[in-house]
Design a protein around this motif. Structure first.
Motif, PDB file in Angstrom:
ATOM      1  N   GLY A  63       0.775  -1.228   0.000  1.00 57.51           N
ATOM      2  CA  GLY A  63       0.000   0.000   0.000  1.00 57.51           C
ATOM      3  C   GLY A  63       0.809   1.283   0.000  1.00 57.51           C
ATOM      4  N   ILE A  64       2.126   1.178  -0.068  1.00 59.00           N
ATOM      5  CA  ILE A  64       3.005   2.354  -0.076  1.00 59.00           C
ATOM      6  C   ILE A  64       3.707   2.417  -1.427  1.00 59.00           C
ATOM      7  CG2 ILE A  64       4.971   3.491   1.036  1.00 59.00           C
ATOM      8  CD1 ILE A  64       4.302   1.872   3.558  1.00 59.00           C
ATOM      9  N   PRO A  65       3.757   3.593  -2.068  1.00 62.63           N
ATOM     10  CA  PRO A  65       4.466   3.693  -3.352  1.00 62.63           C
ATOM     11  C   PRO A  65       5.904   3.184  -3.230  1.00 62.63           C
ATOM     12  CG  PRO A  65       3.217   5.690  -2.936  1.00 62.63           C
ATOM     13  CD  PRO A  65       3.141   4.879  -1.671  1.00 62.63           C
ATOM     14  N   ALA A  66       6.351   2.474  -4.253  1.00 65.23           N
ATOM     15  CA  ALA A  66       7.691   1.897  -4.222  1.00 65.23           C
ATOM     16  C   ALA A  66       8.753   2.967  -4.013  1.00 65.23           C
ATOM     17  CB  ALA A  66       7.952   1.129  -5.516  1.00 65.23           C
ATOM     18  N   ALA A  67       8.582   4.114  -4.670  1.00 58.72           N
ATOM     19  CA  ALA A  67       9.577   5.188  -4.535  1.00 58.72           C
ATOM     20  C   ALA A  67       9.639   5.707  -3.109  1.00 58.72           C
ATOM     21  CB  ALA A  67       9.243   6.319  -5.505  1.00 58.72           C
ATOM     22  N   ALA A  68       8.487   5.790  -2.424  1.00 58.72           N
ATOM     23  CA  ALA A  68       8.473   6.276  -1.043  1.00 58.72           C
ATOM     24  C   ALA A  68       9.150   5.283  -0.104  1.00 58.72           C
ATOM     25  CB  ALA A  68       7.037   6.530  -0.590  1.00 58.72           C
ATOM     26  N   ARG A  69       8.905   4.000  -0.315  1.00 57.80           N
ATOM     27  CA  ARG A  69       9.584   2.985   0.505  1.00 57.80           C
ATOM     28  C   ARG A  69      11.084   3.037   0.279  1.00 57.80           C
ATOM     29  NH1 ARG A  69       6.220  -1.672   2.521  1.00 57.80           N
ATOM     30  NH2 ARG A  69       8.233  -2.690   2.806  1.00 57.80           N
ATOM     31  N   ALA A  70      11.493   3.241  -0.982  1.00 58.32           N
ATOM     32  CA  ALA A  70      12.923   3.321  -1.278  1.00 58.32           C
ATOM     33  C   ALA A  70      13.550   4.544  -0.619  1.00 58.32           C
ATOM     34  CB  ALA A  70      13.140   3.355  -2.782  1.00 58.32           C
ATOM     35  N   ALA A  71      12.853   5.657  -0.654  1.00 53.06           N
ATOM     36  CA  ALA A  71      13.396   6.895  -0.079  1.00 53.06           C
ATOM     37  C   ALA A  71      13.702   6.745   1.404  1.00 53.06           C
ATOM     38  CB  ALA A  71      12.418   8.042  -0.307  1.00 53.06           C
ATOM     39  N   ALA A  72      12.911   5.930   2.103  1.00 51.26           N
ATOM     40  CA  ALA A  72      13.124   5.739   3.531  1.00 51.26           C
ATOM     41  C   ALA A  72      14.433   5.007   3.829  1.00 51.26           C
ATOM     42  CB  ALA A  72      11.948   4.969   4.130  1.00 51.26           C
ATOM     43  N   SER A  73      14.962   4.297   2.828  1.00 49.23           N
ATOM     44  CA  SER A  73      16.208   3.538   3.017  1.00 49.23           C
ATOM     45  C   SER A  73      17.422   4.212   2.384  1.00 49.23           C
ATOM     46  CB  SER A  73      16.053   2.133   2.417  1.00 49.23           C
ATOM     47  OG  SER A  73      14.985   1.429   3.000  1.00 49.23           O
ATOM     48  N   MET A  74      17.227   5.387   1.769  1.00 51.32           N
ATOM     49  CA  MET A  74      18.345   6.046   1.082  1.00 51.32           C
ATOM     50  C   MET A  74      19.447   6.432   2.072  1.00 51.32           C
ATOM     51  SD  MET A  74      18.409   6.400  -2.220  1.00 51.32           S
ATOM     52  CE  MET A  74      19.381   7.855  -2.529  1.00 51.32           C
ATOM     53  N   ARG A  97       9.546  -7.184   4.102  1.00 49.18           N
ATOM     54  CA  ARG A  97      10.039  -7.342   5.469  1.00 49.18           C
ATOM     55  C   ARG A  97      10.236  -8.812   5.812  1.00 49.18           C
ATOM     56  NH1 ARG A  97      11.659  -2.478   7.782  1.00 49.18           N
ATOM     57  NH2 ARG A  97      10.535  -0.837   6.681  1.00 49.18           N
ATOM     58  N   ARG A  98      11.242  -9.071   6.615  1.00 47.77           N
ATOM     59  CA  ARG A  98      11.522 -10.443   7.036  1.00 47.77           C
ATOM     60  C   ARG A  98      10.320 -11.029   7.783  1.00 47.77           C
ATOM     61  NH1 ARG A  98      17.278 -11.418   7.233  1.00 47.77           N
ATOM     62  NH2 ARG A  98      18.428  -9.505   6.798  1.00 47.77           N
ATOM     63  N   GLY A  99      10.021 -12.276   7.443  1.00 50.14           N
ATOM     64  CA  GLY A  99       8.962 -12.972   8.146  1.00 50.14           C
ATOM     65  C   GLY A  99       7.565 -12.503   7.829  1.00 50.14           C
ATOM     66  N   GLN A 100       7.404 -11.656   6.823  1.00 47.83           N
ATOM     67  CA  GLN A 100       6.092 -11.116   6.497  1.00 47.83           C
ATOM     68  C   GLN A 100       5.784 -11.310   5.012  1.00 47.83           C
ATOM     69  OE1 GLN A 100       5.930  -7.003   7.697  1.00 47.83           O
ATOM     70  NE2 GLN A 100       6.401  -7.472   9.853  1.00 47.83           N
ATOM     71  N   PRO A 101       4.507 -11.591   4.682  1.00 44.78           N
ATOM     72  CA  PRO A 101       4.118 -11.636   3.266  1.00 44.78           C
ATOM     73  C   PRO A 101       4.097 -10.220   2.691  1.00 44.78           C
ATOM     74  CG  PRO A 101       2.195 -11.839   4.661  1.00 44.78           C
ATOM     75  CD  PRO A 101       3.384 -11.835   5.586  1.00 44.78           C
ATOM     76  N   ARG A 102       3.891 -10.113   1.377  1.00 48.23           N
ATOM     77  CA  ARG A 102       3.834  -8.801   0.718  1.00 48.23           C
ATOM     78  C   ARG A 102       2.625  -8.732  -0.203  1.00 48.23           C
ATOM     79  NH1 ARG A 102       9.124  -9.385  -2.520  1.00 48.23           N
ATOM     80  NH2 ARG A 102       8.686 -11.554  -1.984  1.00 48.23           N
ATOM     81  N   ARG A 103       2.147  -7.506  -0.385  1.00 47.74           N
ATOM     82  CA  ARG A 103       1.142  -7.249  -1.409  1.00 47.74           C
ATOM     83  C   ARG A 103       1.764  -6.260  -2.395  1.00 47.74           C
ATOM     84  NH1 ARG A 103      -3.902  -8.640  -1.968  1.00 47.74           N
ATOM     85  NH2 ARG A 103      -4.027  -9.328   0.208  1.00 47.74           N
ATOM     86  N   ILE A 104       1.919  -6.711  -3.624  1.00 48.72           N
ATOM     87  CA  ILE A 104       2.583  -5.928  -4.659  1.00 48.72           C
ATOM     88  C   ILE A 104       1.538  -5.364  -5.625  1.00 48.72           C
ATOM     89  CG2 ILE A 104       4.207  -6.024  -6.605  1.00 48.72           C
ATOM     90  CD1 ILE A 104       5.706  -6.430  -4.076  1.00 48.72           C
ATOM     91  N   THR A 105       1.627  -4.070  -5.895  1.00 46.50           N
ATOM     92  CA  THR A 105       0.815  -3.458  -6.941  1.00 46.50           C
ATOM     93  C   THR A 105       1.712  -3.222  -8.141  1.00 46.50           C
ATOM     94  OG1 THR A 105      -0.488  -2.330  -5.247  1.00 46.50           O
ATOM     95  CG2 THR A 105      -0.731  -1.559  -7.518  1.00 46.50           C
ATOM     96  N   LEU A 106       1.277  -3.678  -9.298  1.00 44.92           N
ATOM     97  CA  LEU A 106       2.148  -3.564 -10.466  1.00 44.92           C
ATOM     98  C   LEU A 106       1.352  -3.232 -11.716  1.00 44.92           C
ATOM     99  CD1 LEU A 106       1.825  -6.354 -12.340  1.00 44.92           C
ATOM    100  CD2 LEU A 106       3.089  -7.334 -10.436  1.00 44.92           C
ATOM    101  N   ARG A 107       2.075  -2.707 -12.665  1.00 45.50           N
ATOM    102  CA  ARG A 107       1.538  -2.492 -14.004  1.00 45.50           C
ATOM    103  C   ARG A 107       2.166  -3.539 -14.899  1.00 45.50           C
ATOM    104  NH1 ARG A 107       2.052   2.550 -14.065  1.00 45.50           N
ATOM    105  NH2 ARG A 107       4.145   2.648 -14.961  1.00 45.50           N
ATOM    106  N   SER A 108       1.329  -4.366 -15.510  1.00 43.02           N
ATOM    107  CA  SER A 108       1.819  -5.495 -16.281  1.00 43.02           C
ATOM    108  C   SER A 108       2.535  -5.036 -17.543  1.00 43.02           C
ATOM    109  CB  SER A 108       0.651  -6.414 -16.651  1.00 43.02           C
ATOM    110  OG  SER A 108       1.072  -7.409 -17.561  1.00 43.02           O
TER     111      SER A 108
END
Length: 325
Positions: A63-74, A97-108
């Motif tokens: 549920g978080i934009p990929a770019a925003a998640r990346a920015a948090a780790s820059m 995240r370790r030990g957690q599933p993921r929900r990915i939103t993508l454009r095919s």
């Protein structure tokens, strides 16, 4: 602090569930217009099961934009933007995240937007070494780890079966690395005299030591002399990058596949005595016999992630045999 290095080889050894996974968990992505373009998907992974393929674009994770998640780790201490840091943090973002599933939103890649759920997946433990004879008469040996001395014995037993084979394919596509002391004796089965296979330096404060040369000694009851191909993928990591580089360095193999994980150094462990934190860091940069950094290693025959690397390896052996006849 480790994040400032943006190096997948530098990480905690005691990271807990809920912390960021190491990048290149099951997806390899590159920056594309603020999103993450998938360039490779790990075989057998939850991402592959969900139908994610190269050329899909990941827009968001949980549920978080990929770019925003990346920015948090820059990294916070860069004096100027570095594309390598941007790519690294995007790969952290899509790993989840370790030990957690993921929900990915993508454009095919085929058009359209969709969400996919990636559950935790425990991959069945497969043997470190497996082998079979291919229809073409070539020997085929899969090495999934260089972490156990038993790998050397298993490889020797497989090589004995293929002693008369007109060519050999060694597959390190799902090999996460291991120890030089395991990989080097395997290389020794392909040479009749001592040869250099790599060069190294050691990090020492703010500089690097002088180069030294690593040597392979011949080994075994016989030397396998027919053509050899080593096939690789993005998940060939660390010593599974050093092995194909070394086999090429001793003049005994061509590398066929995709570029590898680009882990360019040997690692040392480190224990922080006041906190008890366990970690490892890239201590000894590795170079090929021509002093080119291992992190820049490219295959001799480049194969698209969506194409059949084993078939490409067979074609390469066919050409080698034809050239030598």
């Amino acid at each position: 602090m480790l994040g400032e290095l943006y190096d997948a080889h530098a990480h905690r050894g005691d990271a807990a569930d809920g912390t960021a996974r190491l990048p290149y968990h099951d997806l390899w992505v590159e920056p594309a217009a603020g999103n993450a373009l998938v360039t490779s998907v790990r075989d057998g992974s939850a991402a592959a099961d969900a139908g994610i393929v190269a050329r899909d674009t990941i827009i968001g994770v949980d549920g978080i934009p990929a770019a925003a998640r990346a920015a948090a780790s820059m990294p916070r201490c860069l004096s100027h933007p570095d594309p390598a840091a941007t790519a690294f943090t995007l790969n952290i973002a899509v790993a989840g995240r370790r030990g957690q599933p993921r929900r990915i939103t993508l454009r095919s890649a085929k058009g359209g937007k969709r969400a996919v759920f990636l559950p935790l997946k425990i991959t069945p433990r497969l043997p470190d070494v497996e082998s079979r004879l291919l229809q073409d008469g070539y020997g085929y040996i899969v090495i999934r780890s260089f972490s156990d001395q038993a790998v050397v014995d298993a490889f020797d037993a497989a090589l004995l079966r293929f002693r008369e084979a007109p060519g050999l394919i060694i597959d390190v596509r799902q090999n996460g690395g291991g120890d030089t002391a395991v990989a080097r004796p395997i290389m020794g089965r392909f040479i009749a005299k001592e040869k250099p296979y790599a060069r190294m330096r050691r990090r020492d404060g703010d500089h690097l030591s002088q180069l030294w040369t690593e040597i392979v000694d011949p080994r075994g009851p016989f030397t396998y002399t027919a053509p050899v191909v080593v096939i690789t993928t993005r998940w060939s990591a660390s010593m599974a990058e050093g092995f194909p580089m070394g086999m090429r360095g001793i003049g005994r193999a061509s590398i066929v596949g995709t570029p590898m994980m680009r882990l360019g150094a040997g690692v040392f462990p480190l224990h922080l005595d006041r906190t008890g934190i366990q970690l490892q860091y890239s201590a000894e940069p590795v170079y090929d016999v021509h002093d080119r950094a291992r992190s820049l290693l490219e295959p001799d025959v480049l194969v698209s992630p969506t194409d059949d690397a084993l078939a490409a390896g067979i074609r390469t052996l066919d050409m080698k045999r034809k050239a030598s006849s």
